[in-house]
Design an enzyme around this catalytic site. Structure first.
Site, PDB file in Angstrom:
ATOM      1  N   ASN A   7      -8.290 -41.346 -10.371  1.00 17.67           N
ATOM      2  CA  ASN A   7      -8.428 -39.941 -10.997  1.00 17.67           C
ATOM      3  C   ASN A   7      -7.017 -39.608 -11.560  1.00 17.67           C
ATOM      4  O   ASN A   7      -5.458 -39.386 -10.860  1.00 17.67           O
ATOM      5  CB  ASN A   7      -8.303 -38.726  -9.325  1.00 17.67           C
ATOM      6  CG  ASN A   7      -8.402 -37.346 -10.537  1.00 17.67           C
ATOM      7  OD1 ASN A   7      -7.374 -37.339 -11.375  1.00 17.67           O
ATOM      8  ND2 ASN A   7      -9.049 -36.487  -9.694  1.00 17.67           N
ATOM      9  N   GLU A  34     -11.497 -36.890 -13.619  1.00 20.63           N
ATOM     10  CA  GLU A  34     -10.679 -35.281 -14.425  1.00 20.63           C
ATOM     11  C   GLU A  34     -10.105 -36.060 -15.744  1.00 20.63           C
ATOM     12  O   GLU A  34      -8.529 -35.562 -15.797  1.00 20.63           O
ATOM     13  CB  GLU A  34      -9.753 -35.698 -13.027  1.00 20.63           C
ATOM     14  CG  GLU A  34     -10.657 -34.576 -11.965  1.00 20.63           C
ATOM     15  CD  GLU A  34      -9.082 -33.753 -11.521  1.00 20.63           C
ATOM     16  OE1 GLU A  34      -8.762 -32.720 -12.090  1.00 20.63           O
ATOM     17  OE2 GLU A  34      -8.352 -33.689 -10.523  1.00 20.63           O
ATOM     18  N   ASP A 149     -12.773 -39.637  -6.110  1.00 18.01           N
ATOM     19  CA  ASP A 149     -11.703 -38.899  -5.736  1.00 18.01           C
ATOM     20  C   ASP A 149     -12.798 -38.467  -4.984  1.00 18.01           C
ATOM     21  O   ASP A 149     -13.506 -37.356  -5.219  1.00 18.01           O
ATOM     22  CB  ASP A 149     -11.682 -37.643  -6.567  1.00 18.01           C
ATOM     23  CG  ASP A 149     -10.316 -37.113  -6.094  1.00 18.01           C
ATOM     24  OD1 ASP A 149     -10.158 -37.019  -4.750  1.00 18.01           O
ATOM     25  OD2 ASP A 149      -9.280 -36.335  -6.339  1.00 18.01           O
ATOM     26  N   ASN A 151     -11.990 -36.291  -2.412  1.00 17.29           N
ATOM     27  CA  ASN A 151     -11.353 -34.944  -1.854  1.00 17.29           C
ATOM     28  C   ASN A 151     -11.273 -35.013  -0.175  1.00 17.29           C
ATOM     29  O   ASN A 151     -12.021 -33.987   0.148  1.00 17.29           O
ATOM     30  CB  ASN A 151     -12.028 -33.746  -2.861  1.00 17.29           C
ATOM     31  CG  ASN A 151     -10.955 -33.275  -3.507  1.00 17.29           C
ATOM     32  OD1 ASN A 151      -9.844 -33.765  -3.580  1.00 17.29           O
ATOM     33  ND2 ASN A 151     -11.390 -33.242  -4.560  1.00 17.29           N
ATOM     34  N   ASP A 220      -8.545 -41.350  -2.257  1.00 12.92           N
ATOM     35  CA  ASP A 220      -9.185 -42.153  -3.327  1.00 12.92           C
ATOM     36  C   ASP A 220      -9.598 -42.852  -2.354  1.00 12.92           C
ATOM     37  O   ASP A 220      -9.235 -43.544  -2.287  1.00 12.92           O
ATOM     38  CB  ASP A 220      -8.522 -42.440  -4.076  1.00 12.92           C
ATOM     39  CG  ASP A 220      -7.826 -40.965  -5.148  1.00 12.92           C
ATOM     40  OD1 ASP A 220      -9.034 -40.758  -5.994  1.00 12.92           O
ATOM     41  OD2 ASP A 220      -6.745 -40.486  -4.970  1.00 12.92           O
ATOM     42  N   ASP A 249      -1.652 -37.294  -9.950  1.00  5.44           N
ATOM     43  CA  ASP A 249      -0.798 -36.742  -9.551  1.00  5.44           C
ATOM     44  C   ASP A 249      -1.685 -38.200  -8.469  1.00  5.44           C
ATOM     45  O   ASP A 249      -1.519 -38.226  -7.194  1.00  5.44           O
ATOM     46  CB  ASP A 249      -0.800 -36.048  -8.476  1.00  5.44           C
ATOM     47  CG  ASP A 249      -1.651 -34.465  -9.241  1.00  5.44           C
ATOM     48  OD1 ASP A 249      -3.264 -35.343  -9.880  1.00  5.44           O
ATOM     49  OD2 ASP A 249      -2.270 -33.712  -9.316  1.00  5.44           O
ATOM     50  N   HIS A 250      -2.897 -38.908  -8.559  1.00  7.85           N
ATOM     51  CA  HIS A 250      -3.499 -39.944  -8.445  1.00  7.85           C
ATOM     52  C   HIS A 250      -2.774 -41.607  -8.468  1.00  7.85           C
ATOM     53  O   HIS A 250      -2.224 -41.073  -9.822  1.00  7.85           O
ATOM     54  CB  HIS A 250      -4.495 -39.672  -7.866  1.00  7.85           C
ATOM     55  CG  HIS A 250      -5.106 -38.303  -7.164  1.00  7.85           C
ATOM     56  ND1 HIS A 250      -6.156 -38.889  -6.684  1.00  7.85           N
ATOM     57  CD2 HIS A 250      -4.788 -37.203  -8.086  1.00  7.85           C
ATOM     58  CE1 HIS A 250      -6.460 -37.380  -6.307  1.00  7.85           C
ATOM     59  NE2 HIS A 250      -5.895 -36.507  -6.973  1.00  7.85           N
TER      60      HIS A 250
END
Length: 259
Positions: A7, A34, A149, A151, A220, A249-250
């Site tokens: 991501n 993303e 991802d 989530n 992930d 941030d991933h």
DNA sequence: ATGGTGGCAACGCCA
């Protein structure tokens, strides 16, 4: 065949960090989430110059998924089936042929916060649709990799501070149960086959010094059909990527398949 | 501690 999910939180913002990681990690396939870009604005050249074929399923500003592959991609499908009213770009499929054919699914599962509410309802309905697609894919009895991802924090051991997530859509019992319903169709979550199972994360929030405190979560994932799980050689997380300049941030999560 | 940080894109929404 090395297959990674990443991501990137915006393809434009990762114009330097993503190619740098590709050059050192040398994955054969990367499933991106993303991209936050329409297809026309995706910087294909940067990846084609590195020998990757590129397939995108983007939208303006938000979401968006893509596949990079050093081997040609066939039978590309965009969008998760059953979503005639769903205009969010969160699912892409393609087949890559190495020693054997592998069906790839790249996914960006809805975040779902705040819960309860319409966004959480969308998350759970999307997961029900994904379960249907995951079940249909098993009927082909071929290697399938569903990566992205999710989530979803599957277990308490997948968060540094699980108590901080008890009311969050990523860790609510219904989210975790929906994840298990997909898994229990017959998929293997690749990284969970490794030991030790705790203390490994794939996301650290930009806020409140989460990276510096190693306050992460593992959201992930790569899910493997039985035929893909039989080919699994290795699984890993490229954690150090999070500590570099202008990081997502991933971080990338990857597997090696004998395929 | 109802903030904090980051991306996209346009002065707000999403994570």
């Amino acid at each position: 065949m090395k297959i990674a999910t990443f991501n990137i939180n915006g393809i434009k913002a990762r114009a330097e960090a993503l190619p740098a990681w590709l050059d050192e990690a040398e994955p054969d396939v990367v499933l991106l989430q993303e991209i936050k870009s329409v297809d026309e604005a995706f910087p294909r050249d940067s990846f084609e110059d590195r020998g990757y074929f590129v397939e995108t399923h983007g939208q303006k500003s938000f979401n968006g998924v893509a596949i990079l592959s050093k081997l040609p991609l066939e039978d590309v499908e965009r969008g998760l089936p059953g979503g005639e009213k769903d205009d969010q770009a969160r699912w892409i499929e393609a087949t890559v042929v190495g020693k054997t054919a592998v069906r790839l699914c790249g996914l960006y599962l809805p975040n779902g916060n705040p819960a309860p509410g319409p966004k959480y309802d969308y998350k759970l309905s999307w997961m029900a649709r994904m379960r249907d697609r995951a079940a249909a894919l098993l009927l082909d009895e071929i290697p399938v990799v569903m990566a992205g991802d999710y989530n979803v924090i599957p277990q308490a051991e997948d968060a540094a501070k699980p108590e901080a997530w008890v009311d969050d859509a990523l860790f609510l019992p219904e989210s975790r149960a929906a994840f298990r319903r997909i898994l229990h169709l017959g998929y293997t979550e690749a990284f969970r086959t490794r030991e030790p199972r705790s203390g490994h994360y794939s996301f650290w929030d930009y806020q409140a010094g989460a990276w510096q405190k190693n306050n992460g979560i593992r959201i992930d994932h790569l899910l493997l059909s039985p035929q893909a799980a039989d080919l699994l050689q290795e699984a890993g997380i490229d954690k150090e990527v999070r500590g570099r300049d202008k990081p997502s941030d991933h971080v990338p999560v990857w597997i090696a398949l004998d395929a």
